[in-house]
Design an enzyme around this catalytic site. Structure first.
Site, PDB file in Angstrom:
ATOM      1  N   HIS A  52      46.062   8.348  39.395  1.00  0.00           N
ATOM      2  CA  HIS A  52      44.999   7.689  40.137  1.00  0.00           C
ATOM      3  C   HIS A  52      43.871   8.681  40.390  1.00  0.00           C
ATOM      4  O   HIS A  52      44.029   9.882  40.187  1.00  0.00           O
ATOM      5  CB  HIS A  52      45.514   7.123  41.465  1.00  0.00           C
ATOM      6  CG  HIS A  52      45.877   8.169  42.467  1.00  0.00           C
ATOM      7  ND1 HIS A  52      47.143   8.693  42.550  1.00  0.00           N
ATOM      8  CD2 HIS A  52      45.145   8.791  43.416  1.00  0.00           C
ATOM      9  CE1 HIS A  52      47.175   9.592  43.507  1.00  0.00           C
ATOM     10  NE2 HIS A  52      45.969   9.678  44.059  1.00  0.00           N
ATOM     11  N   ALA A  53      42.753   8.156  40.820  1.00  0.00           N
ATOM     12  CA  ALA A  53      41.636   8.938  41.340  1.00  0.00           C
ATOM     13  C   ALA A  53      41.248   8.291  42.660  1.00  0.00           C
ATOM     14  O   ALA A  53      41.660   7.174  42.957  1.00  0.00           O
ATOM     15  CB  ALA A  53      40.455   8.921  40.365  1.00  0.00           C
TER      16      ALA A  53
END
Length: 137
Positions: A52-53
């Site tokens: 994820h970011a």
């Protein structure tokens, strides 16, 4: 220009005779005010974490025990880091995709610039790449 991941030294005092204390006392090494602290432990070998970011959240990741291999992708640059020393943290800017690989028995400490919000997470790599390309313009 968006920020890039980098390693941060953490302050350590003590000796082999009595042990050590590592702290963020000299907060100028941390490029944000710390809002949340959490840790991850007991990750089975072979399990990848991250993927994820964050739209806004900045992080500093520390391997308190064991090792953590971290792949980062800012949309402009991919880097690999191996965290093996609890006196060193990895700065992860907002809009940086991460993939984490833990050794057996590893414990990760994470300092963040925001409280948890699911709306801050980008969990689809294709969407991250689209957003990162737009930011780079």
């Amino acid at each position: 220009m968006p920020a890039t991941p980098y390693l941060i030294p953490l302050h350590r005092v003590g000796s082999p005779d009595i042990g050590y204390i590592t702290s963020t006392q000299y907060a100028e090494n941390i490029p944000f005010l710390i809002k949340r602290v959490f840790w991850t432990q007991a990750t089975p070998p072979g399990v990848e974490r991250g993927h994820h970011a964050n739209l806004a959240t900045e992080e500093v990741l520390v391997a308190l025990s064991g090792s953590i291999n971290v792949l980062t992708d800012t949309g402009r640059e991919k880097q690999a880091f191996e965290l093996t020393n609890p006196q060193q943290g990895l700065y992860i800017p907002a809009m940086c995709w991460t993939e984490l690989h833990f050794s057996e028995g590893a414990t990760a400490l994470c300092l963040t610039s925001t409280d948890f919000s699911e709306e801050d997470y980008i969990r689809d790599y294709k969407r991250f790449r689209q957003l990162a390309a737009h930011i780079a313009l």
